[in-house]
Design an enzyme around this catalytic site. Sequence first.
Site, PDB file in Angstrom:
ATOM      1  N   SER A   1       0.843  -1.212   0.112  1.00  0.00           N
ATOM      2  CA  SER A   1       0.020   0.019  -0.046  1.00  0.00           C
ATOM      3  C   SER A   1       0.748   1.285  -0.102  1.00  0.00           C
ATOM      4  O   SER A   1       1.897   1.289  -0.779  1.00  0.00           O
ATOM      5  CB  SER A   1      -0.945   0.107   1.254  1.00  0.00           C
ATOM      6  OG  SER A   1      -2.000   0.765   1.271  1.00  0.00           O
TER       7      SER A   1
ATOM      8  N   ASP B   1      -8.238  -5.755  -5.956  1.00  0.00           N
ATOM      9  CA  ASP B   1      -8.161  -4.402  -5.050  1.00  0.00           C
ATOM     10  C   ASP B   1      -8.763  -3.314  -5.503  1.00  0.00           C
ATOM     11  O   ASP B   1      -8.977  -3.160  -6.768  1.00  0.00           O
ATOM     12  CB  ASP B   1      -6.703  -3.988  -5.102  1.00  0.00           C
ATOM     13  CG  ASP B   1      -6.230  -3.129  -4.038  1.00  0.00           C
ATOM     14  OD1 ASP B   1      -7.123  -2.068  -3.823  1.00  0.00           O
ATOM     15  OD2 ASP B   1      -4.924  -3.170  -3.671  1.00  0.00           O
TER      16      ASP B   1
ATOM     17  N   HIS C   1      -7.480  -5.633  -1.271  1.00  0.00           N
ATOM     18  CA  HIS C   1      -6.426  -4.874  -0.965  1.00  0.00           C
ATOM     19  C   HIS C   1      -5.831  -5.535   0.503  1.00  0.00           C
ATOM     20  O   HIS C   1      -4.627  -5.670   0.587  1.00  0.00           O
ATOM     21  CB  HIS C   1      -6.540  -3.365  -0.374  1.00  0.00           C
ATOM     22  CG  HIS C   1      -5.430  -2.773  -0.158  1.00  0.00           C
ATOM     23  ND1 HIS C   1      -4.447  -2.295  -1.198  1.00  0.00           N
ATOM     24  CD2 HIS C   1      -5.156  -2.251   0.882  1.00  0.00           C
ATOM     25  CE1 HIS C   1      -3.595  -1.602  -0.700  1.00  0.00           C
ATOM     26  NE2 HIS C   1      -3.961  -1.539   0.651  1.00  0.00           N
TER      27      HIS C   1
END
Length: 338
Positions: free
Chosen positions: A130, A284, A313
Amino acid sequence: MTDAFEIFELGDVALLSGETLRDAKLAYKTYGTLSPARDNVVVLPTFYTGTNTRNEGFFGPGRAIDPARHFIVSPNLFGNGRSSSPSNSAPPQDGPRFPLVQMWDNIAAQHRLIHDHLGIEKIALVAGWSMAGCQSYQWAAQYPDMVQAILPFCASARTSPHNFVFLEGVKAALCADQAWKGGDYDAPPAAGLAAFGRVYAGWAFSQTFYRNGLFRQLGFQTIEDLLQDWERDHVEGWDANNLLAKLATWQAGDISAGPLYNGDFEAALGAIKARAILMPCTQDLYFPPEDNEIEARHMPNAIFRPYDSPWGHCAANPGNDPGFTAQLDANIEELLTE
């Protein structure tokens, strides 16, 4: 392993915005031993709601990143409560008055730590999930001669318009709380933090995750149980101004911002010399694989290698998807042994 960390005193730091971050502090932790050749350095920046402690789930004995073989440096993102943040800065930069700190500023500070303070000339790998993965791109573009390989997973080199809008949604949920008071709250805006967590849960996992009831694998009997857990995590675990400071960093993410590339995104990607494996999750919802596919076309040494997972995610969150973890380790091993 513990929650311990060290502090690198940066002094006053000139920011990309033109402001100055006063008496800046960079929290970090190292693991393992630097080799005599100083060639076993792995940098793991922190993700949005992460700290160096949370990063410990990405390495360990027998893993592709192993403290027995690697010298791991985990610097904490500005705004995460360990490095300089709204919650620990003195007036006039406390709370909502904390300045915008961009990816460029974070990596410039990390470079001072790693190059100037620790005396390291080459980094074997920068990797992360991320926002940490976004920092790996930034490292490779900002210091292309220092970084030998990167592995961003569930990340991107520039925050997409849709990602920006998603972040506006969770921000709006938090700030709608009357207790927010523009960031000068007398007590934590619990209702806003709970709303932030509840909205975020809808984006962190995929539609398939909810459709197939995979939340039960996390110990939740119902979707409501999961949502209440996400509410509690944000109310009990995070300062509201810290969340918004990091959110602003995320929204401004763009490796071409700054004096090196002056907004030329393709030039910034093309300047990356590091070997790279770009590892998005196909499901995601806010770092979709299409962004990484475009990036890979402009990076001279990049492999686009998506992984399909209903965990979205959160496929990257240690313990969620063993297949993702296995592929991540295989990709890391590939980069570190080339």
